[in-house]
Design an enzyme around this catalytic site. Structure first.
Site, PDB file in Angstrom:
ATOM      1  N   GLU A 182       0.139  -1.779   5.378  1.00  0.00           N
ATOM      2  CA  GLU A 182       1.190  -1.444   6.338  1.00  0.00           C
ATOM      3  C   GLU A 182       0.989  -0.055   6.935  1.00  0.00           C
ATOM      4  O   GLU A 182       1.173   0.160   8.133  1.00  0.00           O
ATOM      5  CB  GLU A 182       2.562  -1.516   5.646  1.00  0.00           C
ATOM      6  CG  GLU A 182       3.750  -1.339   6.577  1.00  0.00           C
ATOM      7  CD  GLU A 182       4.265   0.090   6.647  1.00  0.00           C
ATOM      8  OE1 GLU A 182       5.188   0.354   7.436  1.00  0.00           O
ATOM      9  OE2 GLU A 182       3.744   0.965   5.928  1.00  0.00           O
ATOM     10  N   ASP A 221       0.818  -1.213   0.000  1.00  0.00           N
ATOM     11  CA  ASP A 221       0.000   0.000   0.000  1.00  0.00           C
ATOM     12  C   ASP A 221       0.848   1.258   0.000  1.00  0.00           C
ATOM     13  O   ASP A 221       2.032   1.240   0.315  1.00  0.00           O
ATOM     14  CB  ASP A 221      -0.952   0.020   1.201  1.00  0.00           C
ATOM     15  CG  ASP A 221      -0.220  -0.080   2.534  1.00  0.00           C
ATOM     16  OD1 ASP A 221       0.808  -0.766   2.610  1.00  0.00           O
ATOM     17  OD2 ASP A 221      -0.679   0.536   3.514  1.00  0.00           O
TER      18      ASP A 221
END
Length: 485
Positions: free
Chosen positions: A145, A78
């Site tokens: 994350e 991400d």
């Protein structure tokens, strides 16, 4: 970006261009994840998706390297979605537009996603290149994350076989990271009472914008303005004028320094000129205070429609005190590593909720290399907000990563760096959360290191990556994989 594909690091830029074309903000990585799964299938590369969306890809050792120690290359899927206020961009549908700006690559008024897209691209490039020499390789791509290390928390203990992990999520070429800070979220629900304004009252919207913001860990020592804190200070400076707050919002992510905040206040229209005079004076003062760090800072005021409600006097005072007196920024420096922050806090978000729950949601991210200090400071903040009737929960606690003085992979990478570039890299601890801290608990025997190219101002629209540093990072990564026994 095609002109970068003539560089030594061309394999990275090919994949990074594709990554930028596929939307992948936190919690919305499915498009990119599916593309990687399909790409792996076409390349006949083993790829497993676990229940939390982590991907594990495996590549056999090169011929003659079968007995070498298995290596895990690790990145996250991400990116942080941030844009300037005047930029029209939908992170769920729009690709990232990249711009070569001299020696740097940046985006068009949005985050670039070099954090951790460059690392992800390097992992894919390693998998794609059959000419490289290396032992068994696994690539671990974790999900979500940036909002709480969700994928790393969910990683199971029997999924990976390698003994060395190279995390690709660091952001300074020439530095090898051997430790990181842990973090914890201080989540606050601050209740408020409201009342109706008089129909003769006036309303004004006060906005602070144009700030640099940035990563709440690696940029916390740069002295940048926090929009939420500064707006509270502005409102405190209006104390000679009788007014009440109707709304107060600012920031969007706990791990980004707030770049914008705004409040609507209600008062008798006769005070319009005096309020505007104070705001103009404060604009000059703030511009001077932050001329080196936030040169585009703007403090503005404009009349707006009268809201249907405003805070009571007691709730107004509680809100301003809760924000103004909340410790923000550097708490302590690390005595063992020069210029490294040891403990910090970032008041990152304030959102207002109304009927049926009249409350402000406030989120502070506390980071520290020392677990006890992290928890102690989080508890001090909790007690602070409780004084104003805040309901506090401590969530998302993740551990730091303690340096390993006997690290084999550090020794290998240090040697390769000196051989390639004729200089010794710095051993560093980063004041940010790397997933290595969580991996320590699940795979305690792993030997870990983190490295990456130079990325400036992640988590903000000023994010950029130094092009030449990607070349050096690529050379170091390949040489390290070949040299590991």
């Amino acid at each position: 970006m095609q002109q970068l594909q003539s560089l030594h690091s061309a394999p990275i830029w090919v994949f990074f261009e594709k990554i930028c074309a596929i939307p992948h903000p936190s919690k919305h990585e499915d498009q990119l994840r599916n593309w990687i799964i399909n790409w792996a299938a076409e390349k006949n590369i083993s790829c497993i998706k676990d229940k939390k969306g982590n991907l594990i890809l495996k590549k056999p050792a090169s011929i003659g390297f079968e007995s070498k120690t298995g290596v895990i290359l690790q990145c996250h899927l991400d990116m942080v979605p941030q844009k300037n206020n005047d930029k029209s961009h939908d992170f769920l549908t729009d690709p990232i537009t990249t711009i070569i700006d001299g020696e740097w690559l940046r985006a068009d008024n949005t985050t670039l996603g070099a954090d951790n897209g460059i690392g992800m691209a390097s992992c894919l490039a390693i998998l794609d290149d059959d000419t490289l020499q290396h032992g068994p390789i696994e690539v671990l791509m974790t999900s979500d994350e940036e909002t709480g290390m969700v994928g790393a928390f969910a990683l199971e203990t029997n999924q990976l076989e390698g003994k060395i992990l190279i995390n690709t999520d660091s952001e300074q070429e020439g530095e090898l990271y051997v430790g990181c800070a842990g973090g914890i979220n201080v989540n606050v629900l601050l209740p408020y009472e409201k009342m109706e304004p008089d129909i003769t009252d006036g309303a004004f919207e006060i906005t602070i914008s144009g700030l640099k913001g940035g990563h709440s860990g690696v940029d916390i020592n740069l002295g940048r303005a926090n929009a939420v804190k500064e707006l509270a200070t502005v409102l405190n400076n209006l104390d000679a004028t009788p007014f009440l707050i109707s709304s107060f919002t600012g920031g969007s992510l706990r791990n980004a320094i707030p770049r914008e905040a705004k409040a609507v206040i209600v008062c008798d229209p006769q005070y319009k000129n005096s309020i505007e005079t104070v705001i103009n004076t404060l604009q000059i003062s703030l511009s001077d205070k932050y001329k080196e760090t936030d040169s585009q800072l703007t403090l503005s005021i404009q009349a707006c429609d009268l809201p249907s409600s405003m805070l009571t006097h007691h709730s107004h005072d509680d809100l301003l005190n809760a924000i103004s007196l909340c410790e923000n920024g550097i708490v302590a420096m690390d005595d063992n590593f020069p210029n490294v922050v040891e403990t910090s806090s970032n008041l990152g978000v304030i959102k207002q909720q109304s009927d049926p729950n009249n409350q402000f949601f406030i989120q502070v991210l506390v980071r520290s290399q020392i677990e006890e200090d992290k928890l102690q400071h989080a508890n001090l903040l909790a007690e602070h907000f409780k004084k104003y009737s805040g309901r506090v929960t401590l969530e998302g606690n993740y551990p730091g990563w303690k340096p390993n003085k006997d690290s084999t992979v550090y020794s290998v990478m240090d040697t390769q760096y000196q051989t390639l570039f004729g200089a010794k890299p710095k051993a560093m601890v980063i004041h940010a959360g790397l997933e290595c801290g969580l991996f320590c608990n699940k795979y305690p025997d792993w030997d870990m290191i983190s490295c990456g190219p130079t990325i400036k101002f992640p988590h903000s629209p000023d994010e950029k990556v130094e092009i030449a540093s990607v070349d050096k990072y690529w050379s170091l990564l390949k040489a390290t994989l070949q040299a590991i026994d």
